[in-house]
Structure formats: C-alpha cells, structure tokens
Write a protein that holds these residues in place. Structure first.
Motif, PDB file in Angstrom:
ATOM      1  N   GLU A  47       0.884  -1.241   0.143  1.00  0.00           N
ATOM      2  CA  GLU A  47       0.033   0.040   0.032  1.00  0.00           C
ATOM      3  C   GLU A  47       0.890   1.406   0.035  1.00  0.00           C
ATOM      4  O   GLU A  47       2.141   1.149  -0.048  1.00  0.00           O
ATOM      5  CB  GLU A  47      -0.773  -0.091   1.368  1.00  0.00           C
ATOM      6  CG  GLU A  47      -1.983  -1.278   1.222  1.00  0.00           C
ATOM      7  CD  GLU A  47      -2.968  -1.266   2.199  1.00  0.00           C
ATOM      8  OE1 GLU A  47      -2.798  -0.671   3.447  1.00  0.00           O
ATOM      9  OE2 GLU A  47      -3.770  -2.073   1.984  1.00  0.00           O
ATOM     10  N   VAL A  78      -4.809 -17.292  -3.749  1.00  0.00           N
ATOM     11  CA  VAL A  78      -4.806 -15.894  -2.913  1.00  0.00           C
ATOM     12  C   VAL A  78      -5.240 -16.313  -1.496  1.00  0.00           C
ATOM     13  O   VAL A  78      -6.176 -16.932  -1.258  1.00  0.00           O
ATOM     14  CB  VAL A  78      -5.724 -15.036  -3.701  1.00  0.00           C
ATOM     15  CG1 VAL A  78      -5.797 -13.509  -2.991  1.00  0.00           C
ATOM     16  CG2 VAL A  78      -5.700 -14.799  -4.946  1.00  0.00           C
ATOM     17  N   SER A  88     -11.408 -12.927  -3.364  1.00  0.00           N
ATOM     18  CA  SER A  88     -10.895 -13.264  -4.922  1.00  0.00           C
ATOM     19  C   SER A  88     -10.573 -12.135  -5.500  1.00  0.00           C
ATOM     20  O   SER A  88     -10.609 -10.915  -4.904  1.00  0.00           O
ATOM     21  CB  SER A  88     -12.266 -13.756  -5.545  1.00  0.00           C
ATOM     22  OG  SER A  88     -13.235 -12.699  -5.779  1.00  0.00           O
ATOM     23  N   PRO A  89      -9.896 -12.202  -6.687  1.00  0.00           N
ATOM     24  CA  PRO A  89      -9.090 -10.978  -7.229  1.00  0.00           C
ATOM     25  C   PRO A  89     -10.164  -9.943  -7.507  1.00  0.00           C
ATOM     26  O   PRO A  89     -11.245 -10.035  -7.887  1.00  0.00           O
ATOM     27  CB  PRO A  89      -8.359 -11.370  -8.533  1.00  0.00           C
ATOM     28  CG  PRO A  89      -8.168 -12.997  -8.021  1.00  0.00           C
ATOM     29  CD  PRO A  89      -9.398 -13.364  -7.342  1.00  0.00           C
TER      30      PRO A  89
HETATM   31  N1  THU Z   1      -6.226  -6.661  -2.051  1.00  0.00           N
HETATM   32  C1  THU Z   1      -5.513  -7.623  -2.488  1.00  0.00           C
HETATM   33  O1  THU Z   1      -4.105  -7.561  -2.459  1.00  0.00           O
HETATM   34  N2  THU Z   1      -5.965  -8.616  -3.300  1.00  0.00           N
HETATM   35  C2  THU Z   1      -7.218  -8.851  -3.307  1.00  0.00           C
HETATM   36  O2  THU Z   1      -7.649  -9.690  -3.899  1.00  0.00           O
HETATM   37  C3  THU Z   1      -8.196  -7.925  -2.602  1.00  0.00           C
HETATM   38  C4  THU Z   1      -7.553  -6.688  -1.916  1.00  0.00           C
HETATM   39  C5  THU Z   1      -5.562  -5.649  -1.144  1.00  0.00           C
HETATM   40  C6  THU Z   1      -5.634  -4.080  -1.725  1.00  0.00           C
HETATM   41  C7  THU Z   1      -5.519  -3.090  -0.380  1.00  0.00           C
HETATM   42  O3  THU Z   1      -4.285  -3.149  -0.144  1.00  0.00           O
HETATM   43  C8  THU Z   1      -6.077  -4.292   0.503  1.00  0.00           C
HETATM   44  O4  THU Z   1      -6.168  -5.528   0.193  1.00  0.00           O
HETATM   45  C9  THU Z   1      -7.507  -3.739   1.190  1.00  0.00           C
HETATM   46  O5  THU Z   1      -8.311  -4.012   0.096  1.00  0.00           O
END
Ligand code: THU
Length: 136
Positions: A47, A78, A88-89
């Motif tokens: 982030e 994931v 999920s993505p």
């Molecule tokens: N995030 C991911 O890395 N992958 C996902 O599939 C869902 C969301 C991250 C983005 C952000 O840093 C945090 O989770 C909250 O949304």
C-alpha cells in the motif's frame, strides 16, 4: 473446479507470502502464489499513503513473474488471513490475469486450506474480449 493437494500447497505459500504485506492503511494483508513453468512467484499487497498507488498481492506476483521473463502461468492462489470471507481477485487483477492466461486458468482462494474455492478465470471474468461480447 476440483481442489487437489497442489492447490492446498499453493494456498499455504500464498498465506506465508501475506506475512510480507505492507498494509498499514487497510490492515488487510493479502498474499498470492503464482505457479509457473519456472517455479512459484509470490506477491503481497504493497500500500501507499497515496491510496491509489497501492498494488494488490496478485498483480505483485504477476509483475514479478513477467519481469523475470516468465509468462507460463499454471495457477494462482490468494490468501487474506484477516478476512472472515473468501477473497477473490479485484477487477483490475482479473483484467491483468486475463492478459496472460487462457480461460481455464485456475484461481484458488478461501478462508483456510480446509475451505478452498477453485474457479477458472473464465468464471471470474467471462467477457474479457471484444470477440466474446459479439456473442451476447
Ligand atoms: N487486496 C489484494 O491485495 N488482493 C485482493 O484480492 C483484494 C484486495 C488488497 C488491496 C488493499 O491493499 C487491501 O487488500 C484492502 O483492500
């Protein structure tokens, strides 16, 4: 799609990768593990104080693989250990996965290795080309 022991192992690696997450703003660590012809690439969310500059775990893993010269993707897991529900993505990650993977590419996710979901990118992102939109 049916879960096998390779999927469980891949999910465990994603879970381990989530420990490297840099998520001070959301407190929502996510890990990804991408199985490829050249081994497993991991990723985590990274982030930023400028929120939109953050990157998801899935894209981190994909970008690591592609930038290492590998595009032969087999499966993606994931893991979001702080989430009570399966994660999920996101839409951007689905778009990026669909750039490199065929429709049957498996995506594995869930709250624990005992309750995994495995779906194809086709199911997550059905209309990923103009060709398919023409069939509607
Ligand atoms: N995030 C991911 O890395 N992958 C996902 O599939 C869902 C969301 C991250 C983005 C952000 O840093 C945090 O989770 C909250 O949304």
């Amino acid at each position: 799609m049916k879960i096998d022991c390779e999927d469980i192992k891949l999910f465990q690696i994603a879970l381990e990768a989530s420990k490297n997450a840099y998520a001070p703003y959301s407190d929502f660590p996510v890990g990804a593990a991408l199985a490829t012809g050249n081994g497993i690439f991991t990723g985590c969310n990274v982030e930023n104080r400028s929120y939109g500059a953050g990157i998801c775990a899935e894209r981190t893993a994909i970008v690591k693989a592609v930038s290492s010269g590998c595009r032969d993707f087999k499966a993606l897991a994931v893991a979001a250990p702080k989430s009570p529900d399966p994660v999920s993505p996101c839409g951007i990650c689905r778009q990026v996965i669909s750039e490199f993977c065929n429709d049957d590419f498996p995506v594995i996710f869930g709250t624990s290795e005992k309750e995994l979901i495995k779906v194809s990118i086709r199911e997550l992102y059905p209309f990923n080309s103009l060709e398919k939109l023409k069939d509607l």
